[in-house]
Scaffold this active site. Structure first.
Site, short mmCIF file in Angstrom:
data_model
loop_
_atom_site.label_atom_id
_atom_site.label_comp_id
_atom_site.label_asym_id
_atom_site.label_seq_id
_atom_site.Cartn_x
_atom_site.Cartn_y
_atom_site.Cartn_z
N PHE A 87 0.88 -1.14 -0.05
CA PHE A 87 -0.12 0.09 -0.05
C PHE A 87 1.00 1.13 0.05
CE2 PHE A 87 -2.89 3.02 2.32
CZ PHE A 87 -3.96 3.02 1.49
N SER A 155 3.11 -6.82 2.11
CA SER A 155 1.76 -6.12 2.73
C SER A 155 0.57 -6.37 1.88
CB SER A 155 1.97 -4.37 2.98
OG SER A 155 1.13 -3.80 3.84
N MET A 156 -0.06 -5.35 1.29
CA MET A 156 -1.31 -5.68 0.50
C MET A 156 -0.75 -6.23 -0.84
SD MET A 156 -3.93 -2.43 0.33
CE MET A 156 -4.72 -1.89 1.96
N TRP A 180 -1.14 -8.37 4.17
CA TRP A 180 -2.52 -7.79 4.56
C TRP A 180 -3.39 -8.12 3.77
CZ3 TRP A 180 -6.50 -4.56 3.59
CH2 TRP A 180 -7.15 -3.89 4.63
N ASP A 201 5.11 -6.65 14.08
CA ASP A 201 4.34 -6.21 12.72
C ASP A 201 3.06 -5.46 13.47
OD1 ASP A 201 2.50 -5.26 10.74
OD2 ASP A 201 3.27 -6.83 9.51
N HIS A 233 6.67 -4.52 10.05
CA HIS A 233 6.09 -4.81 8.90
C HIS A 233 6.73 -4.39 7.77
CE1 HIS A 233 2.25 -4.74 6.47
NE2 HIS A 233 2.54 -3.75 6.03
#
Length: 285
Positions: A87, A155-156, A180, A201, A233
């Site tokens: 993201f 992440s995303m 995520w 995280d 993270h």
């Protein structure tokens, strides 16, 4: 006397067939020398690497990126991996993985997404669009074995890697890095998946992301969960030996079917200064 000569010839032939060189012939996808701990932890593997930029104007379905690939074609084709950032991030945030993985014998495509705020489902579709471009239209398509493909993401982008594996079961490997996603359950995935989380995280805590991701994967699946110790993270955004070591081993084992790398995955790695926890369905089928 003839019987003794025939027996000797049979033993000779059997010796030739079971000699070390015959093993490589059994797996045509093996690339590079036999691995060691030092070789998979090294900043660069045995292959010299070239790179080429792909403009967003030249593609559809994703935002362009950079392709890293072994310079030599002497070993034939290679498996390929596409990697998505997270993201608000661009490919620069995961660029270190490009040459590091490519030097071990993969074609690696670190991509930009259509927008930096794209959600995991969109990033999953973009990973697949990038794989299709890489294998069908790119300048390096002749260097790639289109049956040996994998996805990674941070992440995303990690959530997107799960989405891509769910949508395309033919993928050989998936690695979400501190992933995520609002979807916590992935029983549909049949792609061997290494889930990487970080103990510190606070954006995608392992208790609500990486751990349920891993636990929801089918019991019958080749899967593993690596929780980094003393990590955050954003640990996947900078060069990290532990991430590289197990990513290389996972990709080699499942994209290349190279069982020489099984030794680094089974028996399960024990907790250490860099590993908080490691779970897995070892031994692999």
């Amino acid at each position: 006397m003839k019987r003794h000569l025939a027996a000797a010839a049979a033993v000779c032939c059997l010796t030739v067939l079971t000699a070390p060189g015959a093993r490589a012939a059994d797996n045509p996808y093996e690339r590079g020398p036999a691995p060691t701990v030092a070789s998979i932890e090294a900043l660069r593997g045995p292959y010299a690497v070239s790179e080429t930029r792909v403009s967003s104007l030249a593609v559809t379905g994703f935002g362009g990126g950079t392709v890293y690939y072994p310079t030599s074609t002497a070993d034939g084709t290679f498996g390929a991996v596409v990697i998505s950032p997270g993201f608000t991030a661009t490919q620069s945030s995961i660029a270190w993985l490009g040459p590091r993985l490519a030097s071990q014998g993969f074609v690696v495509f670190t991509i930009d997404t259509n927008t930096t705020t794209d959600q995991p489902d969109s990033r999953g579709r973009q990973l697949l669009a990038a794989l299709d471009y890489l294998t069908q239209r790119s300048a390096v398509r002749g260097r790639i074995d289109g049956t040996r493909l994998g996805v990674m993401g941070h992440s995303m982008g990690g959530g997107g890697a799960l989405e891509a594996a769910k949508s395309r079961p033919s993928l050989q490997a998936a690695i979400p890095l501190t992933g995520w996603n609002t979807d916590k359950t992935w029983p549909e995935i049949t792609t061997p998946t290494l889930v990487v989380g970080a103990d510190g995280d606070t954006i995608a805590p392992v208790s609500s992301h990486s751990e349920p991701f891993y636990e929801s994967l089918p019991r019958s699946l080749d899967k593993a969960y690596l929780e980094l110790n003393g990590a955050s993270h954003f640990t996947p955004n900078t060069s990290d030996t532990t991430i590289a070591k197990y990513s290389v081993s996972w990709l080699k084992r499942f994209i290349d079917n190279d069982t020489r790398y099984e030794q680094f995955l089974c028996p399960l790695p024990r907790p250490s200064l860099t590993i908080e926890e490691y779970r897995g369905t070892c031994p692999h089928s």
